[in-house]
Design a protein around this motif. Structure first.
Motif, PDB file in Angstrom:
ATOM      1  N   ASP A   1       0.827  -1.198   0.000  1.00 54.20           N
ATOM      2  CA  ASP A   1       0.000   0.000   0.000  1.00 54.20           C
ATOM      3  C   ASP A   1       0.868   1.257   0.000  1.00 54.20           C
ATOM      4  O   ASP A   1       0.596   2.223  -0.719  1.00 54.20           O
ATOM      5  CB  ASP A   1      -0.936  -0.002   1.208  1.00 54.20           C
ATOM      6  CG  ASP A   1      -0.195  -0.105   2.546  1.00 54.20           C
ATOM      7  OD1 ASP A   1       0.936  -0.648   2.582  1.00 54.20           O
ATOM      8  OD2 ASP A   1      -0.751   0.343   3.568  1.00 54.20           O
ATOM      9  N   LEU A   2       1.943   1.232   0.773  1.00 53.44           N
ATOM     10  CA  LEU A   2       2.830   2.382   0.863  1.00 53.44           C
ATOM     11  C   LEU A   2       3.649   2.557  -0.418  1.00 53.44           C
ATOM     12  O   LEU A   2       3.842   3.677  -0.905  1.00 53.44           O
ATOM     13  CB  LEU A   2       3.749   2.212   2.070  1.00 53.44           C
ATOM     14  CG  LEU A   2       4.514   3.427   2.587  1.00 53.44           C
ATOM     15  CD1 LEU A   2       3.598   4.610   2.808  1.00 53.44           C
ATOM     16  CD2 LEU A   2       5.259   3.061   3.869  1.00 53.44           C
ATOM     17  N   ALA A   3       4.126   1.449  -0.980  1.00 53.80           N
ATOM     18  CA  ALA A   3       4.866   1.519  -2.242  1.00 53.80           C
ATOM     19  C   ALA A   3       3.989   2.082  -3.355  1.00 53.80           C
ATOM     20  O   ALA A   3       4.437   2.903  -4.164  1.00 53.80           O
ATOM     21  CB  ALA A   3       5.379   0.126  -2.623  1.00 53.80           C
ATOM     22  N   LEU A   4       2.731   1.659  -3.394  1.00 52.26           N
ATOM     23  CA  LEU A   4       1.807   2.146  -4.415  1.00 52.26           C
ATOM     24  C   LEU A   4       1.453   3.613  -4.189  1.00 52.26           C
ATOM     25  O   LEU A   4       1.301   4.380  -5.146  1.00 52.26           O
ATOM     26  CB  LEU A   4       0.549   1.286  -4.434  1.00 52.26           C
ATOM     27  CG  LEU A   4       0.728  -0.112  -5.039  1.00 52.26           C
ATOM     28  CD1 LEU A   4      -0.462  -0.999  -4.714  1.00 52.26           C
ATOM     29  CD2 LEU A   4       0.935  -0.024  -6.546  1.00 52.26           C
ATOM     30  N   ALA A   5       1.329   4.018  -2.941  1.00 53.49           N
ATOM     31  CA  ALA A   5       1.036   5.422  -2.645  1.00 53.49           C
ATOM     32  C   ALA A   5       2.187   6.320  -3.086  1.00 53.49           C
ATOM     33  O   ALA A   5       1.969   7.416  -3.616  1.00 53.49           O
ATOM     34  CB  ALA A   5       0.765   5.593  -1.146  1.00 53.49           C
ATOM     35  N   ALA A   6       3.424   5.851  -2.887  1.00 57.66           N
ATOM     36  CA  ALA A   6       4.592   6.622  -3.331  1.00 57.66           C
ATOM     37  C   ALA A   6       4.625   6.728  -4.847  1.00 57.66           C
ATOM     38  O   ALA A   6       4.890   7.800  -5.414  1.00 57.66           O
ATOM     39  CB  ALA A   6       5.871   5.969  -2.807  1.00 57.66           C
ATOM     40  N   MET A   7       4.339   5.623  -5.532  1.00 57.80           N
ATOM     41  CA  MET A   7       4.313   5.634  -6.995  1.00 57.80           C
ATOM     42  C   MET A   7       3.195   6.536  -7.512  1.00 57.80           C
ATOM     43  O   MET A   7       3.350   7.222  -8.531  1.00 57.80           O
ATOM     44  CB  MET A   7       4.130   4.210  -7.515  1.00 57.80           C
ATOM     45  CG  MET A   7       4.468   4.024  -8.989  1.00 57.80           C
ATOM     46  SD  MET A   7       4.177   2.311  -9.552  1.00 57.80           S
ATOM     47  CE  MET A   7       5.257   1.403  -8.456  1.00 57.80           C
ATOM     48  N   HIS A   8       2.081   6.549  -6.815  1.00 55.58           N
ATOM     49  CA  HIS A   8       0.956   7.416  -7.161  1.00 55.58           C
ATOM     50  C   HIS A   8       1.371   8.885  -7.114  1.00 55.58           C
ATOM     51  O   HIS A   8       1.070   9.664  -8.032  1.00 55.58           O
ATOM     52  CB  HIS A   8      -0.192   7.147  -6.182  1.00 55.58           C
ATOM     53  CG  HIS A   8      -1.371   8.045  -6.329  1.00 55.58           C
ATOM     54  ND1 HIS A   8      -2.449   7.750  -7.130  1.00 55.58           N
ATOM     55  CD2 HIS A   8      -1.649   9.255  -5.771  1.00 55.58           C
ATOM     56  CE1 HIS A   8      -3.342   8.722  -7.057  1.00 55.58           C
ATOM     57  NE2 HIS A   8      -2.883   9.655  -6.239  1.00 55.58           N
ATOM     58  N   GLU A   9       2.101   9.270  -6.069  1.00 50.87           N
ATOM     59  CA  GLU A   9       2.563  10.657  -5.939  1.00 50.87           C
ATOM     60  C   GLU A   9       3.488  11.037  -7.093  1.00 50.87           C
ATOM     61  O   GLU A   9       3.362  12.106  -7.693  1.00 50.87           O
ATOM     62  CB  GLU A   9       3.296  10.849  -4.610  1.00 50.87           C
ATOM     63  CG  GLU A   9       2.409  10.862  -3.386  1.00 50.87           C
ATOM     64  CD  GLU A   9       1.569  12.119  -3.270  1.00 50.87           C
ATOM     65  OE1 GLU A   9       1.852  13.118  -3.967  1.00 50.87           O
ATOM     66  OE2 GLU A   9       0.611  12.109  -2.476  1.00 50.87           O
TER      67      GLU A   9
END
Length: 372
Positions: free
Chosen positions: A64-72
């Motif tokens: 979830d955190l890796a995807l949130a960073a990629m989203h940003e």
């Protein structure tokens, strides 16, 4: 391995990623898109925030955190978000390997001190029966000799590395099984420039040619490869969804930018901000749920991941087109982000697994479920 995530809270990690994305990365987007600048400086900075290691087991497999960073990052630059995915799955291969020599290399990779990509576009299609395996391996003492050529491999350069798969041939030339290995791009590997893309030029994408390239035991990720590939396949695909969600959110924001001046006519366009935002929120909730169990080996889970990945690509195509229509001529300028994002969305739709590949896989899995 001690991950950077251990020393950063989730909110602190994402705040650091946001500062990088909206600061130095935003200033580089034109160079990346128009000049093919390869932003390893940005990748190194992202590594220091913990963004490149959040999904690894030592950091608690925080997909979830890796995807949130990629989203940003994807809201600012699709090429850099794609590099994050390449780097993340290369780390995934080492993280899930039983080879202690490779796991020892993971510390510097996770921190963004070294860089590596993935050469699994052809193997993923080959293992699905779409095209032949392009790399072949011949057993020799203490390892294998690899021969063949791969046409499109990203986030690589001389002195870097990537995960790759080769089919192991017996004396009759038949493939008995596959190996997954870490390909070090030293002088033994030939790197050839690819034809220029219409976008995503800052991804350092090359054609690799190998002639009797020796792979020793320390570089073998999995032998045979299929059990590990089956275990990580859903995680491999799920990690791509952050590219799409970031691109969609940026497109929604671009529509809002012109609401004050063009809202009275933009109201007649399809796929306006409320509709796209609602679909993105629904997709985001699906992805968040899937991110809790990235190694679920069930068929239904894989189908859900494939469907979410396809939905993200299709939504990115619609959202980026709508953003350009909302902005009109200003969005069509060569320097404008909306026209760049359309090209980034096309890439998300065709990069392995492409929309057609995703639908192929879903149809195959559903067919297997049907009673005889």
């Amino acid at each position: 391995m001690t991950s950077s995530v251990d020393t950063f809270s989730s909110s602190g990690l994402l705040a650091g990623v946001k500062r990088i994305a909206q600061g130095p990365l935003a200033q580089l987007t034109q160079r990346i898109d128009r000049e093919g600048y390869y932003p390893l400086d940005i990748m190194a900075a992202l590594g220091q925030t913990g963004a490149l290691s959040a999904h690894l087991s030592a950091a608690g497999s925080r997909y979830d955190l890796a995807l949130a960073a990629m989203h940003e990052v994807g809201q600012v630059c699709g090429s850099t978000a794609f590099l994050m995915w390449c780097h993340a799955v290369c780390g995934l291969y080492m993280d899930q390997s039983e080879n202690t020599a490779l796991r020892a290399r993971l510390t510097r990779h996770a921190a963004g001190d070294t860089f590596g990509g993935t050469a699994l576009s052809n193997p993923m299609k080959a293992l699905s029966g779409i095209e032949p395996m392009l790399l072949r391996a011949s057993p020799v003492r203490d390892g294998y000799l690899i021969n063949g050529s791969l046409p499109w491999v990203s986030h690589i350069a001389r002195g870097q590395y990537c995960g790759a798969i080769a089919g192991v041939e017996n004396r009759s030339g038949e493939i008995t099984h596959e190996i997954l290995f870490m390909l070090d791009l030293d002088q033994r590997a030939e790197l050839h420039p690819c034809p220029a893309f219409s976008g995503m030029e800052g991804t350092s994408t090359w054609r690799i040619k190998l002639v009797d390239y020796f792979v020793g035991r320390d570089s073998i990720v999995a032998d045979p490869a299929k059990p590990l590939v089956s275990r990580i396949r859903a995680a491999f695909i799920l990690l791509q969804t952050g590219m799409a969600t970031g691109l969609v959110q940026a497109s929604i924001d671009a529509m809002h930018e012109v609401a004050a001046t063009l809202g009275h006519v933009n109201a007649f366009l399809h796929d306006g901000p409320p509709q796209i935002q609602a679909e993105l929120d629904e997709l985001g909730a699906r992805i968040a749920a899937l991110a809790q169990t990235p190694f679920d080996g069930g068929r239904d889970y894989l189908l859900d991941v494939l469907d979410a990945r396809a939905q993200g690509a299709e939504l990115a195509l619609r959202a980026t087109q709508s953003a350009l229509l909302h902005q009109g001529a200003r969005g069509y300028l060569k320097s404008a982000a909306p026209q760049r994002r359309i090209r980034e969305a096309h890439f998300i739709a065709i990069v392995t697994p492409a929309i057609k590949h995703l639908r192929w896989e879903m149809a195959r899995l559903l067919q297997e479920e049907m009673p005889v």
